[in-house]
Design an enzyme around this catalytic site. Structure first.
Site, PDB file in Angstrom:
ATOM      1  N   HIS A   1       8.067   8.135  23.169  1.00  0.00           N
ATOM      2  CA  HIS A   1       7.715   8.541  21.789  1.00  0.00           C
ATOM      3  C   HIS A   1       9.274   8.773  21.235  1.00  0.00           C
ATOM      4  CE1 HIS A   1       7.237  12.059  19.244  1.00  0.00           C
ATOM      5  NE2 HIS A   1       5.995  11.692  18.881  1.00  0.00           N
TER       6      HIS A   1
ATOM      7  N   ARG B   1      10.283  28.038  19.246  1.00  0.00           N
ATOM      8  CA  ARG B   1       9.717  27.407  18.001  1.00  0.00           C
ATOM      9  C   ARG B   1       8.433  26.920  18.262  1.00  0.00           C
ATOM     10  NH1 ARG B   1      14.591  24.004  15.983  1.00  0.00           N
ATOM     11  NH2 ARG B   1      14.677  23.679  18.182  1.00  0.00           N
TER      12      ARG B   1
ATOM     13  N   SER C   1       4.302  16.994  20.979  1.00  0.00           N
ATOM     14  CA  SER C   1       4.825  16.634  19.951  1.00  0.00           C
ATOM     15  C   SER C   1       4.144  17.246  18.711  1.00  0.00           C
ATOM     16  CB  SER C   1       4.781  15.083  19.570  1.00  0.00           C
ATOM     17  OG  SER C   1       5.538  14.569  18.502  1.00  0.00           O
TER      18      SER C   1
ATOM     19  N   GLY D   1       7.808  31.258  27.698  1.00  0.00           N
ATOM     20  CA  GLY D   1       8.712  30.419  26.670  1.00  0.00           C
ATOM     21  C   GLY D   1       8.180  30.491  25.228  1.00  0.00           C
ATOM     22  N   LEU D   2       8.894  31.460  24.300  1.00  0.00           N
ATOM     23  CA  LEU D   2       8.095  31.583  23.188  1.00  0.00           C
ATOM     24  C   LEU D   2       8.937  31.207  22.079  1.00  0.00           C
ATOM     25  CD1 LEU D   2       6.385  34.994  23.850  1.00  0.00           C
ATOM     26  CD2 LEU D   2       5.440  32.643  23.966  1.00  0.00           C
TER      27      LEU D   2
ATOM     28  N   GLU E   1      11.347   7.653  17.942  1.00  0.00           N
ATOM     29  CA  GLU E   1      11.601   8.615  16.736  1.00  0.00           C
ATOM     30  C   GLU E   1      12.996   8.127  16.490  1.00  0.00           C
ATOM     31  OE1 GLU E   1      12.446  12.998  17.160  1.00  0.00           O
ATOM     32  OE2 GLU E   1      10.099  12.766  17.295  1.00  0.00           O
ATOM     33  N   TYR E   2      14.064   8.103  17.486  1.00  0.00           N
ATOM     34  CA  TYR E   2      15.363   7.921  17.069  1.00  0.00           C
ATOM     35  C   TYR E   2      15.361   6.567  16.181  1.00  0.00           C
ATOM     36  CZ  TYR E   2      17.242  11.073  20.523  1.00  0.00           C
ATOM     37  OH  TYR E   2      17.589  12.423  21.419  1.00  0.00           O
TER      38      TYR E   2
ATOM     39  N   GLY F   1       6.259  19.898  16.780  1.00  0.00           N
ATOM     40  CA  GLY F   1       7.333  20.606  16.004  1.00  0.00           C
ATOM     41  C   GLY F   1       6.928  22.037  15.488  1.00  0.00           C
TER      42      GLY F   1
ATOM     43  N   LYS G   1       5.932  10.583  26.419  1.00  0.00           N
ATOM     44  CA  LYS G   1       6.726  11.561  25.410  1.00  0.00           C
ATOM     45  C   LYS G   1       8.070  10.991  25.178  1.00  0.00           C
ATOM     46  CE  LYS G   1       7.199  14.877  22.513  1.00  0.00           C
ATOM     47  NZ  LYS G   1       8.646  15.093  22.461  1.00  0.00           N
TER      48      LYS G   1
ATOM     49  N   ASP H   1       8.941  36.076  27.533  1.00  0.00           N
ATOM     50  CA  ASP H   1      10.027  35.409  26.959  1.00  0.00           C
ATOM     51  C   ASP H   1      11.131  36.529  27.256  1.00  0.00           C
ATOM     52  OD1 ASP H   1      10.730  32.962  25.057  1.00  0.00           O
ATOM     53  OD2 ASP H   1      11.962  34.711  24.489  1.00  0.00           O
TER      54      ASP H   1
END
Length: 296
Positions: free
Chosen positions: A173, A10, A120, A7-8, A177-178, A122, A170, A30
């Site tokens: 977490h 983002r 986490s 899985g590649l 965040e929301y 991004g 997570k 991927d």
């Protein structure tokens, strides 16, 4: 260490790059051949299939799965016949923690270790590092500690407990965040509509310097407002990726009050027009009992 990265997207691609920068060997796979090609250019070893990946990895194998939660079971099921006793699977996506408990038990019966990692960071993780919350047996976690230490910034890796604990942390977490995002959004909306001619972008920037509510999320907010103060490039349709719902469900199951996190989730539903019928019904009721006529 030798690591297989399946899985590649983002995050997965940049995680492989960060690992390779730290001296680890990555075998990458991927569904997108172009993505694999880009990683090979950065030093990765291409695997055209999961079978190829298993053959190219040094034993005992470590395979990091970085795919959407709905696809993890399929990938794990395809991997199991290709792996051997002593191998280890890491799920670094946003999996629902009960699924980790189930998978860990099933794989343990085959002699394959399983570690769940809440990840986490991004698109900024390649340079800044990834915050990792890890679940699984201590021996398995220690075995892949060098990988975690390469991916995380100093202080950014924690073994949280047994199977599922990493993704549970997570999940919470992301629920927080929301809530944080909703608080900033509501506050800036009040600044915009409160009657003063306030430069909201400049407020966002000044709050970054010494204020109690400064944060990386505020930094990103200020950056977005500096480029597009009126946010004309956004429709206001806010998606939810699942973790917010799981957080609220877990709170209900545990009997733990989370009114802010719940309200933040429901506000995302509203942003997508899910309250349209309810609002029209409110107008209908006002007309029925008071003769109020509102714009249609």
């Amino acid at each position: 260490m030798h690591v297989g990265m399946v899985g590649l997207g983002r995050m997965g691609a940049n995680m492989a790059r960060r690992l390779m920068r730290a001296g680890h060997t990555c075998v990458v796979h991927d569904v997108s051949a172009e993505t694999v090609k880009a990683l090979v250019a950065d030093g990765g070893k291409a695997a055209g299939s999961l079978a190829d990946l298993a053959k190219l990895l040094a034993a005992p194998r470590v395979v990091w799965v970085m795919v959407p939660a709905a696809a993890v079971d399929g990938v794990v099921e395809a991997l199991v016949p290709l792996l051997a006793k002593g191998d280890l699977i890491v799920d670094g996506g946003n999996t629902h923690f009960p699924d980790d408990v189930r998978r860990a038990a099933s794989l343990a019966a085959r002699g394959i270790a399983y570690v769940d990692v809440g990840t986490s960071g991004g698109v900024w993780g390649l340079e800044n590092g990834y915050c990792l919350t890890v679940g699984g047996e201590a021996a398995a976690v220690e075995r892949v500690r060098p990988i975690f230490e390469a991916l995380a910034p100093k202080g950014g890796f924690l073994h949280c407990g047994s199977a599922g604990a990493g993704h549970f942390v997570k999940m919470v977490h992301n629920g927080i965040e929301y809530g944080l995002m909703a608080a900033y959004a509501e506050g800036f909306n009040l600044l915009k509509g409160g009657g003063y001619d306030i430069d909201i972008a400049r407020v966002a920037d000044v709050w970054r310097h010494g204020s109690v509510i400064r944060s990386w999320l505020l930094d990103l907010t200020a950056s977005a407002l500096s480029r597009d103060p009126r946010l004309t490039g956004f429709a206001g349709h806010v998606s939810d990726s699942g973790e917010g719902r799981w957080t609220v469900k877990a709170a209900v199951d545990a009997g733990v009050p989370t009114p802010v996190l719940s309200a933040a989730l429901f506000s995302r539903f509203s942003s997508r027009g899910e309250d349209d019928f309810a609002n029209r019904l409110l107008s209908a009721m006002r007309k029925e009992f008071g003769g109020h006529v509102e714009p249609s």
